[in-house]
Design a protein around this motif. Structure first.
Motif, mmCIF file in Angstrom:
data_model
loop_
_atom_site.group_PDB
_atom_site.id
_atom_site.type_symbol
_atom_site.label_atom_id
_atom_site.label_comp_id
_atom_site.label_asym_id
_atom_site.label_seq_id
_atom_site.Cartn_x
_atom_site.Cartn_y
_atom_site.Cartn_z
ATOM 1 N N LYS A 156 -1.279 -14.382 -15.088
ATOM 2 C CA LYS A 156 -0.539 -14.740 -16.292
ATOM 3 C C LYS A 156 -1.281 -14.134 -17.473
ATOM 4 C CE LYS A 156 1.519 -18.806 -18.568
ATOM 5 N NZ LYS A 156 1.868 -17.975 -19.683
ATOM 6 N N HIS A 164 -9.406 -20.482 -17.603
ATOM 7 C CA HIS A 164 -9.625 -19.740 -16.348
ATOM 8 C C HIS A 164 -11.111 -19.418 -16.166
ATOM 9 C CE1 HIS A 164 -9.248 -16.925 -13.095
ATOM 10 N NE2 HIS A 164 -7.969 -17.233 -12.984
ATOM 11 N N VAL A 224 -5.138 -17.628 -19.295
ATOM 12 C CA VAL A 224 -5.292 -18.965 -19.903
ATOM 13 C C VAL A 224 -6.773 -19.239 -20.202
ATOM 14 C CG1 VAL A 224 -3.206 -20.025 -18.965
ATOM 15 C CG2 VAL A 224 -5.291 -19.997 -17.580
ATOM 16 N N LYS A 225 -6.986 -19.974 -21.271
ATOM 17 C CA LYS A 225 -8.357 -20.172 -21.790
ATOM 18 C C LYS A 225 -9.276 -20.894 -20.808
ATOM 19 C CE LYS A 225 -7.801 -18.691 -26.162
ATOM 20 N NZ LYS A 225 -7.851 -17.253 -26.267
#
Ligand code: NAP
Length: 309
Positions: free
Chosen positions: A252, A259, A256-257
């Motif tokens: 994605k 991860h 995403v922060k």
């Protein structure tokens, strides 16, 4: 007869201007503009909103603005019975090659490691590796993979590649299909993924594959996030089977922060920008296809529906 540009980033106007600069006689619209959707016969797209391609009753061609077309097949509403074209461009290939070369050289010469040490004021020489000692294996010997293979050979690397069909490239050992994958992996010290994302290649960068690489191998994924099983990579880095990884693409995007890749000391990240279509170089092939479409002539750079790339 008109072209519609469908993208979800801020580059629509740039593409529109570039098309009109080369041929001011064409009709070209941004998806969001007012126009008669019956007039649209070509959709020039990059990560379009799902369903958007169903709105043009007279559409004759779907043209990807990039080399990849996986996002078109992912949209189950897309009229994929129509011809689909993609970008094949030597500058796109050269940009990718330069990006991967930079990563490999940085890895051999411990550049990242020294940057971290610098911030900690640590003076500690680390044994470097030599180009001549290294076997680079490229998954995917298509337009981008072949350009990279040729450049690596020029630099003095030992190079091998894996693809569906065997290739003849000077000084590059070519492996073909599933039957030869294990042999290819067993001698690959830096693995570069340049495969298209298809049903066959989804999740190919997994634990089973990594285990077949020699201990200490380095992995570079510049193809698509869907190729990689993220947790498998982390496990193989943490148990030191792999020495590191460079990633340009993610499941994605933006990643995403929360991860774990963001803070993993052995993961080097770039924001899906290894190589991008430059309108200066690729607009002529799009307009040539638009002309061919009007004349019912065979299109350039057609995608195979059965192969998915
Ligand atoms: P391409 O010319 O279509 O080449 C694909 C290669 O992969 C071919 O050699 C093909 O084998 C091989 N292949 C496909 N499926 C396979 C399978 N199941 N097993 C073995 N080999 C397989 O594609 P390209 O233009 O080089 O681009 C490759 C990908 O790079 C794109 O699809 C895109 O996802 C990615 N990309 C990323 C960026 C970025 O900025 N990160 C930029 C551009 C492109 P055959 O030759 O035998 O058919």
């Amino acid at each position: 007869m008109a072209i519609v540009i469908i993208r979800q980033d801020n580059k629509t106007q740039e593409w529109k201007n570039a098309l009109l600069a080369v041929d001011s006689s064409i009709e070209v619209y941004a998806y969001e503009e007012d126009y008669d959707s019956n007039d649209i016969d070509m959709a020039l797209i990059w990560k379009h909103p799902e369903g958007s391609l169903t709105q043009f009753p007279n559409l004759k061609c779907i043209a990807s603005n990039g080399a990849g077309v996986d996002f078109i097949f992912e949209d189950k509403t897309a009229p994929i019975h129509l011809p689909i074209t993609r970008i094949v461009d030597s500058y796109l290939a050269a940009d990718m090659s330069e990006h991967v070369l930079a990563l490999i050289l940085a890895y051999l010469k411990n550049i990242e490691h020294y940057k971290v040490d610098q911030f900690k004021k640590i003076w500690k020489p680390i044994q470097y590796k030599r180009i001549a000692d290294f076997n680079i294996g490229i998954l995917g010997l298509g337009t981008l993979g072949q350009a990279l293979a040729n450049d690596l050979v020029k630099f003095g690397f030992k190079v091998q590649g894996w693809s569906n069909s065997r290739k003849k490239i000077d000084n590059v050992e070519s492996f073909e299909g599933q039957a030869e994958l294990s042999k290819f992996l067993s001698t690959t010290e830096v693995l570069v993924c340049l495969l298209p994302l298809t049903d066959e290649t989804y999740g190919i960068l997994n634990k089973k594959l990594f285990k077949q690489l020699p201990k200490g191998a380095y992995v570079i994924n510049v193809a698509r996030g869907g190729h990689l099983v993220d947790n498998d990579l982390i496990e193989m880095l943490d148990n030191e089977h792999l020495s590191g990884a460079s990633l340009d693409v993610y499941h994605k995007e933006p990643l995403v922060k929360h991860h774990p890749f963001w803070e993993h000391s052995k993961v080097h990240m770039t924001p899906h920008y290894a190589s991008v279509s430059d309108t200066k170089f690729v607009v002529p092939q799009i307009l040539e296809n638009y002309r061919r479409l009007q004349k019912n002539e065979p299109l350039l750079n057609l995608v195979s529906k059965s192969k998915g790339y």
